[in-house]
Write a protein that holds these residues in place. Structure first.
Motif, PDB file in Angstrom:
ATOM      1  N   CYS A 115      -6.500 -41.045  39.263  1.00 17.89           N
ATOM      2  CA  CYS A 115      -7.272 -40.591  38.099  1.00 17.89           C
ATOM      3  C   CYS A 115      -6.385 -40.039  36.988  1.00 17.89           C
ATOM      4  O   CYS A 115      -5.509 -39.219  37.229  1.00 17.89           O
ATOM      5  N   ILE A 116      -6.624 -40.505  35.773  1.00 18.85           N
ATOM      6  CA  ILE A 116      -5.881 -39.982  34.622  1.00 18.85           C
ATOM      7  C   ILE A 116      -6.769 -39.065  33.767  1.00 18.85           C
ATOM      8  O   ILE A 116      -6.430 -38.776  32.625  1.00 18.85           O
ATOM      9  N   ARG A 117      -7.874 -38.628  34.339  1.00 24.27           N
ATOM     10  CA  ARG A 117      -8.752 -37.637  33.695  1.00 24.27           C
ATOM     11  C   ARG A 117      -9.207 -38.074  32.304  1.00 24.27           C
ATOM     12  O   ARG A 117      -9.183 -37.268  31.364  1.00 24.27           O
ATOM     13  N   CYS A 118      -9.607 -39.323  32.193  1.00 25.47           N
ATOM     14  CA  CYS A 118     -10.040 -39.816  30.895  1.00 25.47           C
ATOM     15  C   CYS A 118     -11.488 -39.423  30.610  1.00 25.47           C
ATOM     16  O   CYS A 118     -11.923 -39.409  29.477  1.00 25.47           O
ATOM     17  N   SER A 119     -12.252 -39.182  31.667  1.00 18.69           N
ATOM     18  CA  SER A 119     -13.660 -38.779  31.600  1.00 18.69           C
ATOM     19  C   SER A 119     -14.629 -39.904  31.245  1.00 18.69           C
ATOM     20  O   SER A 119     -15.803 -39.645  30.998  1.00 18.69           O
ATOM     21  N   ALA A 120     -14.159 -41.129  31.242  1.00 12.02           N
ATOM     22  CA  ALA A 120     -15.076 -42.247  30.962  1.00 12.02           C
ATOM     23  C   ALA A 120     -16.196 -42.293  31.998  1.00 12.02           C
ATOM     24  O   ALA A 120     -17.348 -42.611  31.663  1.00 12.02           O
ATOM     25  N   CYS A 121     -15.872 -41.968  33.243  1.00 12.06           N
ATOM     26  CA  CYS A 121     -16.894 -42.029  34.290  1.00 12.06           C
ATOM     27  C   CYS A 121     -18.002 -41.002  34.061  1.00 12.06           C
ATOM     28  O   CYS A 121     -19.157 -41.239  34.400  1.00 12.06           O
ATOM     29  N   ILE A 162     -15.163 -45.451  42.956  1.00 15.87           N
ATOM     30  CA  ILE A 162     -15.792 -44.161  43.223  1.00 15.87           C
ATOM     31  C   ILE A 162     -16.932 -44.288  44.249  1.00 15.87           C
ATOM     32  O   ILE A 162     -17.010 -43.489  45.179  1.00 15.87           O
ATOM     33  N   ILE A 181     -10.687 -46.893  40.135  1.00 16.61           N
ATOM     34  CA  ILE A 181     -11.028 -46.109  41.324  1.00 16.61           C
ATOM     35  C   ILE A 181     -12.437 -46.514  41.754  1.00 16.61           C
ATOM     36  O   ILE A 181     -13.377 -46.411  40.965  1.00 16.61           O
ATOM     37  N   ILE A 233     -16.035 -38.412  39.098  1.00 15.70           N
ATOM     38  CA  ILE A 233     -14.704 -38.079  39.617  1.00 15.70           C
ATOM     39  C   ILE A 233     -14.754 -36.731  40.329  1.00 15.70           C
ATOM     40  O   ILE A 233     -14.146 -36.551  41.395  1.00 15.70           O
ATOM     41  N   CYS A 292     -13.777 -47.246  34.916  1.00 14.56           N
ATOM     42  CA  CYS A 292     -12.552 -46.520  35.263  1.00 14.56           C
ATOM     43  C   CYS A 292     -11.306 -47.337  34.924  1.00 14.56           C
ATOM     44  O   CYS A 292     -11.136 -48.441  35.413  1.00 14.56           O
ATOM     45  N   PRO A 293     -10.420 -46.796  34.062  1.00  6.19           N
ATOM     46  CA  PRO A 293      -9.252 -47.561  33.629  1.00  6.19           C
ATOM     47  C   PRO A 293      -8.207 -47.747  34.736  1.00  6.19           C
ATOM     48  O   PRO A 293      -7.263 -48.507  34.545  1.00  6.19           O
ATOM     49  N   VAL A 294      -8.364 -47.042  35.853  1.00  8.79           N
ATOM     50  CA  VAL A 294      -7.443 -47.272  36.972  1.00  8.79           C
ATOM     51  C   VAL A 294      -8.215 -47.736  38.209  1.00  8.79           C
ATOM     52  O   VAL A 294      -7.727 -47.623  39.339  1.00  8.79           O
TER      53      VAL A 294
END
Ligand code: SF4
Lengths: 260, 494
Positions: free
Chosen positions: B318-324, B386, B384, B347, B380-382
């Protein structure tokens, strides 16, 4: 082509008409469809609630029940996704825990043969006009697992658009979850209900009297809210619409018992 | 994690209150839908988004796989550049290290760059106990701090507040923390920003110590990277004499080259911008420029335990982008506070119970705070998965099983309150594996259908029927119909 219907436990008990509609529809399209009675449930409720071990016998049961069929067709994106996505996962987890017990084979043989109804119609039978007649205005809610896990994309809508007499209205926020989510509906009833109400609100703005979906579990949740609030909107499964013809038009299921 | 959130109610109870708060729901709905739509547009601009997503995933997975190696490389590089590296096992450890470092400077005030890691460990509260005032300088964090509130979103901590509410907070509380808000403050964004700017400027110019986190740490050069929108972070990173950065060990990436991927995916996923306004990179200390002393506190706090879990470890990408958060229909209705952690939304539902464990009712309820609709995985840009991790954690809670706590393998017992469910699931699994029993159960249901009430007693049942009617049980099951149809299909066809 040997085709088996996986009706799903929810449809078997609560929405038998949807199962009958699938049979009617497939037979009309020249498919010889069978219903292996050894089938029960795909195990999704157990799996998604955290009871992976309890689903293992059901993976075996599913594989045994549908052994020998070329295609397994089901009117539920969610159950199809369970077989396609989670059966291999269950097998992998069991293997890493040192007990395969034939799960890998069971998953590998069933997952690729299992199709959600609209996929089967469009991809395997190659039809979008199934010869249906349904003279009503309809809006369509794509349930999450069909939409995202299976990637059904516009298949259901293409099928609906080809139905004679049917006017399809776009549902605002269509891709948002309706709030059912299996046990989520009872574990988080307030959020679930809030989501369902928003879905209904969006459907009402279209002016369509019918909200169509391809998963009766989601429709059960939405319908439950509609009935409680006496909202003049009805839910109808996609299969029921596709099965409907001029000679044999769709009839709403009986509303008997003490439930109106 | 810190004790800040101890004693909060489980997710369903907290969400019950927030779903009733019309203002909160309206604020959240407006904010998440706006940013959601913008993000979709920003992503659609890139023809190679799937490749970028795969690349980000691969970089993170590779780093996590060799984390020991890259952390050592990072420590060597930071030290060579004039910084000091500290290792913190848990929240208490990290708080103690930071407190001691600040005490050593003789200061009692610090400015802070918005940082999830310091919220995770409850640093502000720990510093307050040690007599140190920590001033948040990110605009939204400032609003939350002044309002004596908790953040409710990773990127937009004050997402639950609207302009008028913010004006009132500034009016009532700013004076107690420094320069007061002007008497005639309106709720125009311009005016609000100006009031905050003047208030913060005094802090920047006075502060000798700054505390930050980091978005990335580049192992090859010991470089830290902070991405932000307002420039307040850069003020904190360049003006004070001492800089103390608390960073989760999973923030490491191997090379500058790898940064290229995330500088594309992070801003687009989080603020829907092509590039974020301020990207600050700095390496150790430099004579005559920026902080003279630099401390890097590398935080574990449950991360190596998470890494030990083959399904759960993807959470650490997680890069903590908050898109989720912005696409999550549950977050949108429940609000961030219901998650009882600085990490809300999807997340948060997987990260918090892994970092904190699942022993409290709150933590055990988080993996169920999802319909598994999959919208979070999609954005999620990476990549994950979830929903996969949610189900995995549900299994740990419902059935117990192997886990790693504090570096030791342990088998945990099922969480309390799942005994009835467990029994029901077992019974159902048995019935469904015996078609004759299943048919009998169905028969019973159809035969007694006239007796089925619309509202049912019992906690689980009433959770459905409090707001929804039950479906009518039809007279015949499908199976029944089929079996009678089979001998002569033509007869009983519709
Ligand atoms: S889980 Fe993915 S989408 Fe959510 S904050 Fe982390 S990187 Fe972003």
């Amino acid at each position: 082509m040997r085709v088996a219907l996986f009706v799903t436990c929810v449809n078997d008990l609560l929405y038998p008409d949807t199962g009958r509609a699938v049979v009617t529809l497939l037979e009309r399209l020249g498919v010889d469809v069978d219903f292996p009675t050894a089938q029960t449930c795909c195990g999704q409720p157990q799996f998604n609630t955290g009871y992976r071990h309890q689903t293992e016998p059901l993976v075996h049961r599913y594989a045994a029940a549908f052994d020998g069929y070329d295609y397994i067709v089901t009117p539920s994106g969610s159950c199809a996704a369970m077989v396609r996505e989670n059966y291999p996962r269950i097998a992998r987890r069991a293997t890493t825990e040192g007990r395969d017990n034939g799960l890998t084979r069971a998953a590998a043989t069933t997952a690729p043969r299992t199709y959600e109804l609209t996929e089967f119609l469009v991809d395997i039978l190659g039809v979008t006009d199934v010869g249906a007649y349904f003279p009503h205005t309809v809006t369509y809610h794509p349930s999450c697992h069909g939409l995202r896990t299976l990637g059904l994309r516009d298949r259901p809508r293409r099928l609906l658009q080809a139905v004679r007499g049917l006017e399809l209205r776009e549902l605002p926020g269509a891709e948002e979850c309706c709030g059912f989510g299996g046990t989520f509906a009872v574990k988080n009833p307030h959020v679930s209900t809030a989501m369902g109400h928003d879905k209904i609100h969006n459907a009402l703005t279209t002016g369509a009297p019918i909200l169509c979906g391809a998963d009766n579990s989601c429709l059960m949740h939405i319908d439950g809210l509609l009935r409680r609030h006496h909202t003049p909107l009805r839910t109808v499964h996609l299969a029921d619409i596709l099965a409907s013809t001029e000679e044999h038009p769709y009839t709403a299921p009986e509303k008997t018992g003490n439930l109106r | 994690m810190s004790g800040t959130y101890l004693g909060l109610p489980a997710f369903p109870q907290a969400a019950r209150l927030s779903t009733r708060d019309e203002q909160l729901r309206a604020n959240l709905r407006h904010a998440t839908h706006t940013i959601r739509a913008k993000r979709a547009t920003a992503i659609a601009e890139l023809s190679d988004w799937p490749e970028l997503r795969a690349a980000g995933t691969a970089i993170k997975d590779h780093t996590l796989h060799h984390l020991d190696h890259y952390l050592e490389q990072l420590e060597t590089a930071v030290t060579a550049a004039g910084g000091t590296v500290h290792w913190a096992i848990d929240a208490d450890d990290a708080n103690r290290i930071v407190t001691d470092l600040i005490h050593a400077t003789g200061e009692t005030e610090v400015v802070k760059v918005k940082s999830m890691a310091t919220q995770e460990i409850g640093l502000n509260e720990a510093l307050a106990e040690a007599g140190i005032n920590a001033y948040e300088t990110d605009l939204a964090e400032l609003i939350v701090q002044l309002g004596n509130d908790r953040p409710s979103h990773i990127l937009v901590p004050a997402i639950h507040k609207n302009r008028t509410e913010i004006r009132d907070i500034f009016h009532t509380h700013m004076a107690a923390w420094g320069r007061p808000a002007p008497d005639d403050l309106t709720d125009e964004p311009r005016d609000l920003a100006e009031a905050a700017r003047l208030h913060l400027r005094e802090k920047f110019l006075r502060a000798k110590v700054a505390v930050s986190g980091a978005n990335f740490m580049i192992a090859e050069t010991g470089t830290m990277v902070v991405l932000e929108s307002e420039g307040n972070g850069r003020m904190c990173l360049t003006l004070p004499e001492t800089l103390i950065s608390v960073v989760g060990i999973e923030k490491t990436i191997p090379t500058w080259r790898d940064l290229e991927v995330f500088l594309q995916t992070l801003p687009r996923s989080s603020t829907a911008e092509r590039m974020n306004p301020y990207t600050t990179t700095w390496t150790g200390t430099t004579h005559g420029d920026g902080p003279r002393t630099f401390h890097l506190v590398l935080l574990d706090n449950g991360r190596t335990d998470t890494l030990a879990d083959t399904t759960g470890r993807q959470t650490l990408r997680c890069i903590r982008c908050s898109a989720c958060l912005n696409v999550c229909p549950v977050y949108e209705r429940a609000g961030g506070h219901a998650y009882g952690s600085p990490y809300p939304g999807p997340i948060g539902a997987i990260l918090t119970p892994q970092l904190r464990g699942t022993t409290t009712a709150l933590d055990a309820s988080l993996p169920y705070a999802s319909t598994l609709c999959g919208a979070c995985y999609d954005v999620c840009p990476v990549a994950i998965d979830i929903p996969e991790v949610l189900v995995h954690l549900r299994e740990r809670i419902a059935q117990g099983g192997p886990t790693t706590r504090h570096g030791t393998k342990a088998t945990i017992k099922p969480a309390k309150g799942h005994a009835t469910e467990r029994a029901a699931m077992r019974a159902a699994a048995w019935t469904l594996d015996h078609p004759a029993a299943w048919t009998a159960t169905q028969r019973l249901a159809t035969r007694t259908r006239a007796l089925h009430p619309r509202r049912v007693p019992g906690r689980t049942a009433s959770a459905w029927t409090a707001t929804r009617d039950l479906p009518t049980v039809p007279a015949r099951t499908f199976r029944d119909w089929w079996q009678h149809r089979e001998p002569d299909p033509k007869d009983s066809q519709q």
